[in-house]
Design a protein around this motif. Structure first.
Motif, PDB file in Angstrom:
ATOM      1  N   VAL A   5       0.788  -1.132  -0.039  1.00 33.23           N
ATOM      2  CA  VAL A   5      -0.068  -0.166   0.001  1.00 33.23           C
ATOM      3  C   VAL A   5       0.777   1.334   0.040  1.00 33.23           C
ATOM      4  O   VAL A   5       0.411   2.105  -0.769  1.00 33.23           O
ATOM      5  N   LYS A  76     -13.931   5.153   6.065  1.00 33.87           N
ATOM      6  CA  LYS A  76     -14.131   4.342   5.073  1.00 33.87           C
ATOM      7  C   LYS A  76     -12.885   4.446   4.054  1.00 33.87           C
ATOM      8  O   LYS A  76     -12.673   3.377   3.200  1.00 33.87           O
ATOM      9  N   PRO A  80      -8.611   1.920   5.774  1.00 32.93           N
ATOM     10  CA  PRO A  80      -7.762   0.980   4.872  1.00 32.93           C
ATOM     11  C   PRO A  80      -6.241   1.196   4.531  1.00 32.93           C
ATOM     12  O   PRO A  80      -5.449   0.333   4.553  1.00 32.93           O
ATOM     13  N   ARG A  83      -3.985   1.710   7.650  1.00 29.88           N
ATOM     14  CA  ARG A  83      -3.751   0.603   8.048  1.00 29.88           C
ATOM     15  C   ARG A  83      -2.867  -0.370   7.069  1.00 29.88           C
ATOM     16  O   ARG A  83      -1.769  -1.085   7.591  1.00 29.88           O
ATOM     17  N   GLY A  84      -3.089  -0.188   5.861  1.00 34.53           N
ATOM     18  CA  GLY A  84      -2.335  -0.674   4.893  1.00 34.53           C
ATOM     19  C   GLY A  84      -0.683  -0.366   4.918  1.00 34.53           C
ATOM     20  O   GLY A  84       0.293  -1.071   4.569  1.00 34.53           O
TER      21      GLY A  84
END
Length: 242
Positions: A5, A76, A80, A83-84
């Motif tokens: 990511v 939303k 992600p 966290r990635g």
């Protein structure tokens, strides 16, 4: 573990910087260690500061894991991504888990990014530093790397609209030499020394900044003590208390 990511996010950020035609002046990246743990400490004047702090580490081929408020991880879109990129969520009511996570990351050789003011400074001056960064560095046996940013508040900061146009804005980044955090010293003394160094870097970044306000309507991003119309620290404190 492969970084799936972080690299694409860096690429997207660089594309945006080019589209906005930002004039980024970064000096001192060589002070960030090429290997091993470190706590990167920066002033906080913009919602985008973590991006520019991370940018300063790229010449050393380092990825910074930032400690950020837990609500960002619940969003939303940003959740992600955060966290990635293995950033660290901080629940201010239960900070022990975030501290333990950061400490483990430091001991495994990661660079952790910390904003010791905790929140954006609306006066664009340094607020009081919390001692968590110093305590982390002491316990992990790693150095503190002081940083200062200037100009990022003109892109997006608290209480002002975002400026994501092709604006040619200058962004000044200064990275200082490591501040050691001996285990036998009081964390408060290390924190004071760290804040003093960040203040010196901030003043250097302000002196190097190539533009000044264009007129009476463009003074909001300058602190009061430099002739701008940003609220003073006392005014910010009074507004928060009210």
């Amino acid at each position: 573990m492969a970084e799936l990511v972080y690299p694409p996010v860096i690429g997207a950020a660089k594309t945006l910087f080019k589209a906005w035609d930002l004039k980024i002046d970064c000096k001192g990246s060589e002070n960030i260690p090429r290997s091993g743990g470190a706590v990167l400490v920066s002033n906080h004047i913009s919602y985008l500061d973590f991006i520019f702090d991370g940018l300063a580490a790229l010449p050393q081929k380092r990825l910074v894991r930032f400690m950020a408020k837990e609500s960002v991880f619940r969003h939303k879109i940003s959740g992600p991504l955060m966290r990635g990129m293995k950033h660290i969520p901080v629940d201010r009511k239960q900070g022990e888990a975030a501290y333990a996570h950061a400490l483990a990351s430091l001991r495994s050789g990661e660079i952790i990014g910390v904003f010791p003011e905790a929140t954006i400074s609306q006066s664009f001056t340094l607020k009081t530093f919390k001692s968590g960064a110093a305590r982390l560095a002491q316990e992990a046996g790693v150095p503190l790397i002081p940083m200062a940013l200037w100009g990022t508040q003109r892109l997006w900061t608290k209480g002002h609209p975002r400026n994501f146009k092709r604006s040619h804005l200058p962004i000044t980044i200064r990275v200082g030499e490591p501040v050691e955090a001996p285990k036998d010293q009081y964390a408060g003394a290390i924190t004071r020394r760290l804040r003093e160094r960040c203040q010196e870097l901030l003043e250097a970044a302000q002196r190097a900044y190539p533009v000044r306000p264009k007129g009476p309507d463009d003074t909001w991003w300058m602190p009061a003590h430099l002739g701008g119309t940003a609220p003073t620290p006392a005014e910010v404190k009074a507004a928060e208390a009210g």
